[in-house]
Design an enzyme around this catalytic site. Structure first.
Site, PDB file in Angstrom:
ATOM      1  N   TYR A 266       0.829  -1.208   0.000  1.00  0.00           N
ATOM      2  CA  TYR A 266       0.000   0.000   0.000  1.00  0.00           C
ATOM      3  C   TYR A 266       0.862   1.256   0.000  1.00  0.00           C
ATOM      4  O   TYR A 266       0.666   2.169  -0.805  1.00  0.00           O
ATOM      5  CB  TYR A 266      -0.927  -0.004   1.212  1.00  0.00           C
ATOM      6  CG  TYR A 266      -1.783   1.235   1.334  1.00  0.00           C
ATOM      7  CD1 TYR A 266      -2.927   1.391   0.560  1.00  0.00           C
ATOM      8  CD2 TYR A 266      -1.442   2.247   2.235  1.00  0.00           C
ATOM      9  CE1 TYR A 266      -3.716   2.526   0.666  1.00  0.00           C
ATOM     10  CE2 TYR A 266      -2.222   3.388   2.353  1.00  0.00           C
ATOM     11  CZ  TYR A 266      -3.361   3.528   1.569  1.00  0.00           C
ATOM     12  OH  TYR A 266      -4.135   4.650   1.683  1.00  0.00           O
TER      13      TYR A 266
ATOM     14  N   LYS B 280       1.354   4.250  -2.960  1.00  0.00           N
ATOM     15  CA  LYS B 280       1.070   5.674  -2.810  1.00  0.00           C
ATOM     16  C   LYS B 280       2.300   6.517  -3.129  1.00  0.00           C
ATOM     17  O   LYS B 280       2.182   7.641  -3.640  1.00  0.00           O
ATOM     18  CB  LYS B 280       0.557   5.967  -1.400  1.00  0.00           C
ATOM     19  CG  LYS B 280      -0.806   5.346  -1.115  1.00  0.00           C
ATOM     20  CD  LYS B 280      -1.885   5.812  -2.088  1.00  0.00           C
ATOM     21  CE  LYS B 280      -3.261   5.314  -1.705  1.00  0.00           C
ATOM     22  NZ  LYS B 280      -4.325   5.798  -2.622  1.00  0.00           N
TER      23      LYS B 280
END
Length: 241
Positions: free
Chosen positions: A161, A165
């Site tokens: 994750y 990003k």
């Protein structure tokens, strides 16, 4: 940016959480908002709750056919908010499952690339095109490397994750640089920890999604002399890459 009666926006992943609150605030500003939802039933429910100004746009950001079909339904677009995102697995890199990485990047990186490029023709028909990418403070490499920040307690965790990003932040900068001459404003937002279904920590938090949504809408409404290629927190302060 001056909002007119025909101003339009698209928010991906807008049937719940931060995306739904962004849609709600954009409608309040006078936009007609295409509520992007992978699930048509959930999308219809969200549109009904949001009321006038909301329009369902069935859109799976990981499916090329779905993206193409959605893009054909939108002729002109003033604001694109790339909000759809997932967290598949929270392992550190040495224990990572490659499928978790692939699933995460399909939505959080490749999905943003595919959706943005598909809707660029519609955005180019706007006199004030704006793109807002919903990122995460956990994607800041500077913050992640800082032992005094809260992330230090989770050092290396959530590698899929968080790195997705970081990649999204890079895309934000590259789009901003490539589209600046055409008047685009392209920026990324760190929404902070919010009460959403992203993961157990988010679900247990008391962070109001509407507070983060306000920060995204502020970026969507930037004036023509506003900034581009920036990474900001929900409260308008800068976040280091």
């Amino acid at each position: 940016m001056n909002v007119s009666n025909d101003s339009t926006a698209l928010v991906t992943g807008a049937n719940k959480g931060i995306g739904k609150e962004i849609a709600r605030l954009l409608i309040a500003e006078g936009f007609t908002v295409h509520v992007g939802s992978r699930d048509a039933v959930r999308g219809e429910r969200a549109v009904a709750e949001l009321g006038g100004g909301a329009r369902l746009l069935t859109l799976d950001v990981t499916d090329a056919d779905s993206i193409a079909a959605a893009a054909q339904q939108v002729d002109t677009l003033d604001v694109l908010v790339n909000n759809a995102g997932i967290m598949a697995g929270g392992s550190p890199a040495p224990e990572a499952n490659l499928d978790d990485f692939r699933r995460t990047y399909e939505t959080n990186v490749f999905g943003v690339l595919a959706v943005t490029n598909a809707f660029l023709p519609a955005l180019r028909r706007s006199p004030h095109p704006r793109i807002v990418n919903i990122s995460s403070g956990t994607g800041s490499l500077t913050w992640s490397a800082d032992p005094d920040r809260e992330f230090a307690a989770h050092a290396g965790a959530g590698a899929a994750y968080r790195s997705s990003k970081s990649a999204l932040n890079a895309l934000t900068l590259f789009y901003a640089q490539s589209l600046a001459a055409e008047g685009f404003k392209v920026n990324a937002l760190a929404p902070g920890l919010r009460s959403t279904d992203l993961n157990e920590r988010a679900a247990a938090s008391d962070g109001d999604p509407a507070e983060a949504a306000r920060g995204a809408v502020d970026l969507a409404l930037l004036p023509d002399d506003g900034f581009t290629g920036r990474f900001l927190s929900w409260d308008g302060t800068g976040v280091p890459w």
